[in-house]
Scaffold this motif. Structure first.
Motif, PDB file in Angstrom:
ATOM      1  N   ARG A  87      -7.153   5.579  -0.733  1.00  0.00           N
ATOM      2  CA  ARG A  87      -7.312   4.252  -0.135  1.00  0.00           C
ATOM      3  C   ARG A  87      -8.715   4.162   0.448  1.00  0.00           C
ATOM      4  O   ARG A  87      -9.407   5.167   0.576  1.00  0.00           O
ATOM      5  N   VAL A  88      -9.062   2.935   0.814  1.00  0.00           N
ATOM      6  CA  VAL A  88     -10.370   2.674   1.394  1.00  0.00           C
ATOM      7  C   VAL A  88     -10.119   2.194   2.818  1.00  0.00           C
ATOM      8  O   VAL A  88      -9.092   1.579   3.071  1.00  0.00           O
ATOM      9  N   ASP A  89     -11.001   2.494   3.716  1.00  0.00           N
ATOM     10  CA  ASP A  89     -10.906   1.871   5.024  1.00  0.00           C
ATOM     11  C   ASP A  89     -11.409   0.445   4.817  1.00  0.00           C
ATOM     12  O   ASP A  89     -12.610   0.225   4.644  1.00  0.00           O
ATOM     13  N   PRO A  90     -10.516  -0.548   4.738  1.00  0.00           N
ATOM     14  CA  PRO A  90     -10.942  -1.852   4.222  1.00  0.00           C
ATOM     15  C   PRO A  90     -11.821  -2.653   5.180  1.00  0.00           C
ATOM     16  O   PRO A  90     -11.714  -2.522   6.388  1.00  0.00           O
ATOM     17  N   SER A  91     -12.684  -3.472   4.574  1.00  0.00           N
ATOM     18  CA  SER A  91     -13.525  -4.378   5.349  1.00  0.00           C
ATOM     19  C   SER A  91     -12.693  -5.608   5.703  1.00  0.00           C
ATOM     20  O   SER A  91     -11.927  -6.107   4.869  1.00  0.00           O
ATOM     21  N   THR A  92     -12.822  -6.095   6.932  1.00  0.00           N
ATOM     22  CA  THR A  92     -12.036  -7.272   7.303  1.00  0.00           C
ATOM     23  C   THR A  92     -12.640  -8.536   6.676  1.00  0.00           C
ATOM     24  O   THR A  92     -11.953  -9.526   6.489  1.00  0.00           O
ATOM     25  N   THR A 110     -20.935   1.412  -1.328  1.00  0.00           N
ATOM     26  CA  THR A 110     -20.336   2.732  -1.533  1.00  0.00           C
ATOM     27  C   THR A 110     -18.952   2.710  -0.913  1.00  0.00           C
ATOM     28  O   THR A 110     -18.810   2.350   0.259  1.00  0.00           O
ATOM     29  N   LEU A 111     -17.924   3.046  -1.701  1.00  0.00           N
ATOM     30  CA  LEU A 111     -16.570   3.055  -1.149  1.00  0.00           C
ATOM     31  C   LEU A 111     -16.256   4.453  -0.643  1.00  0.00           C
ATOM     32  O   LEU A 111     -16.371   5.424  -1.382  1.00  0.00           O
ATOM     33  N   HIS A 112     -15.837   4.515   0.609  1.00  0.00           N
ATOM     34  CA  HIS A 112     -15.445   5.807   1.173  1.00  0.00           C
ATOM     35  C   HIS A 112     -13.935   5.949   0.979  1.00  0.00           C
ATOM     36  O   HIS A 112     -13.145   5.220   1.581  1.00  0.00           O
ATOM     37  N   LEU A 113     -13.538   6.864   0.091  1.00  0.00           N
ATOM     38  CA  LEU A 113     -12.116   7.003  -0.232  1.00  0.00           C
ATOM     39  C   LEU A 113     -11.452   8.050   0.652  1.00  0.00           C
ATOM     40  O   LEU A 113     -12.019   9.111   0.915  1.00  0.00           O
ATOM     41  N   VAL A 114     -10.239   7.722   1.089  1.00  0.00           N
ATOM     42  CA  VAL A 114      -9.429   8.645   1.904  1.00  0.00           C
ATOM     43  C   VAL A 114      -8.168   8.938   1.108  1.00  0.00           C
ATOM     44  O   VAL A 114      -7.615   8.040   0.466  1.00  0.00           O
ATOM     45  N   GLU A 115      -7.697  10.189   1.116  1.00  0.00           N
ATOM     46  CA  GLU A 115      -6.518  10.528   0.324  1.00  0.00           C
ATOM     47  C   GLU A 115      -5.253   9.922   0.941  1.00  0.00           C
ATOM     48  O   GLU A 115      -5.056   9.980   2.153  1.00  0.00           O
ATOM     49  N   ASN A 116      -4.410   9.352   0.095  1.00  0.00           N
ATOM     50  CA  ASN A 116      -3.129   8.822   0.559  1.00  0.00           C
ATOM     51  C   ASN A 116      -2.111   9.951   0.693  1.00  0.00           C
ATOM     52  O   ASN A 116      -2.250  10.992   0.036  1.00  0.00           O
ATOM     53  N   PRO A 117      -1.082   9.767   1.518  1.00  0.00           N
ATOM     54  CA  PRO A 117      -0.032  10.785   1.573  1.00  0.00           C
ATOM     55  C   PRO A 117       0.681  10.868   0.227  1.00  0.00           C
ATOM     56  O   PRO A 117       0.787   9.865  -0.480  1.00  0.00           O
ATOM     57  N   ASP A 118       1.126  12.062  -0.136  1.00  0.00           N
ATOM     58  CA  ASP A 118       1.972  12.206  -1.324  1.00  0.00           C
ATOM     59  C   ASP A 118       3.408  11.933  -0.864  1.00  0.00           C
ATOM     60  O   ASP A 118       4.006  12.742  -0.156  1.00  0.00           O
ATOM     61  N   ILE A 119       3.914  10.786  -1.230  1.00  0.00           N
ATOM     62  CA  ILE A 119       5.208  10.327  -0.707  1.00  0.00           C
ATOM     63  C   ILE A 119       6.326  11.261  -1.167  1.00  0.00           C
ATOM     64  O   ILE A 119       7.201  11.648  -0.393  1.00  0.00           O
ATOM     65  N   THR A 163       0.824  -1.210   0.000  1.00  0.00           N
ATOM     66  CA  THR A 163       0.000   0.000   0.000  1.00  0.00           C
ATOM     67  C   THR A 163       0.865   1.270   0.000  1.00  0.00           C
ATOM     68  O   THR A 163       2.063   1.231   0.276  1.00  0.00           O
ATOM     69  N   ALA A 164       0.215   2.415  -0.265  1.00  0.00           N
ATOM     70  CA  ALA A 164       0.904   3.704  -0.239  1.00  0.00           C
ATOM     71  C   ALA A 164       1.442   4.004   1.165  1.00  0.00           C
ATOM     72  O   ALA A 164       2.553   4.525   1.313  1.00  0.00           O
ATOM     73  N   LEU A 165       0.667   3.669   2.194  1.00  0.00           N
ATOM     74  CA  LEU A 165       1.130   3.931   3.563  1.00  0.00           C
ATOM     75  C   LEU A 165       2.391   3.120   3.862  1.00  0.00           C
ATOM     76  O   LEU A 165       3.339   3.620   4.466  1.00  0.00           O
TER      77      LEU A 165
END
Ligand code: CTP
Length: 213
Positions: free
Chosen positions: A98-103, A115-124, A71-73
């Protein structure tokens, strides 16, 4: 000829995968070929190279230290863990969200599509360029389909990079073996002819060696 003996260079390559659930993910299109070729070319000039690689099926170039991430993180953390470095070449096609993923696996059902709730990834790249431990030379890539130079200039300023290698992806670059690039910096624009990705890597490694002196 300049060499890179004694230098440490961090390279990111490939896509990132952002999980939606245990079986699904969001990704960017990236073969990793250009970044792996650059890592190999830098090592061939004598640099110690840390290659932070997203999920790709490519062999590790000789004499390159590879850190695999998904992942980006994870990529961001691996880049930070690799510091200090003399230079960084950020070739990865990082997923912007990224998505807060479902387990658990999301099941198709009566509720219709999720519905996918998207969160912005850090710009590395931008984060590294502003890091107190910033490498002396920070290089980004920009895959563009139009207004290539204009967009690259904007990215140079916005991300705080020293060079942007602007990549014209309007043709068959993605996954292909050749690349048309322009090196955009405060000094101006240097346009290279269409070259095999291996030759782009060698020329870029030479240019990095010259810049680090
Ligand atoms: N990059 C990064 N981290 C991100 C996004 C991009 O480090 N989260 C780096 C890439 O490795 C590349 C450069 O930033 O070196 C430009 O990537 P690109 O995808 O072209 O830029 P974006 O910021 O996503 O801009 P846009 O989508 O507006 O073109």
């Amino acid at each position: 000829m300049s060499t890179l003996t004694g230098r440490h260079i961090v390279v990111t390559a490939g896509p990132t995968h952002e999980p939606i659930d245990p079986v699904r993910y969001i990704a960017n299109r990236s073969s990793g070929k250009q970044g792996f070729a650059i890592a190999g070319a830098l090592a061939a000039l004598g640099a110690r190279v840390t290659l932070v690689a997203g999920p790709v099926t490519l062999p590790t170039p000789p004499d390159v230290d590879r850190v695999d991430v998904e992942t980006a993180l994870e990529m961001n953390a691996a880049v930070n863990a690799a510091l200090p470095a003399d230079a960084a070449v950020m070739v990865a096609a990082v997923a912007d969200w990224r998505v807060d993923p479902s387990t658990q696996k999301i099941k198709k059902g009566a509720n219709g599509p999720p519905t996918l709730h998207l969160v912005e990834n850090p710009d590395i790249l931008a984060t590294l360029a502003r890091n107190p431990r910033r490498p002396r030379l920070v290089i980004g890539f920009a895959a563009e389909t139009e207004h290539v130079i204009e967009h690259a200039r904007a990215k140079l300023a916005r991300k705080g990079a020293d060079w942007i290698v602007a990549n014209d992806v309007s043709g068959d670059v993605m996954g292909g073996d050749a690349n048309t690039v322009h090196i955009v910096s405060a000094d101006g624009v240097e346009s290279w002819e269409r070259l095999p990705k291996g030759d782009v890597a060698t020329r870029l490694a030479d240019r990095i060696a010259a810049a680090l002196g």
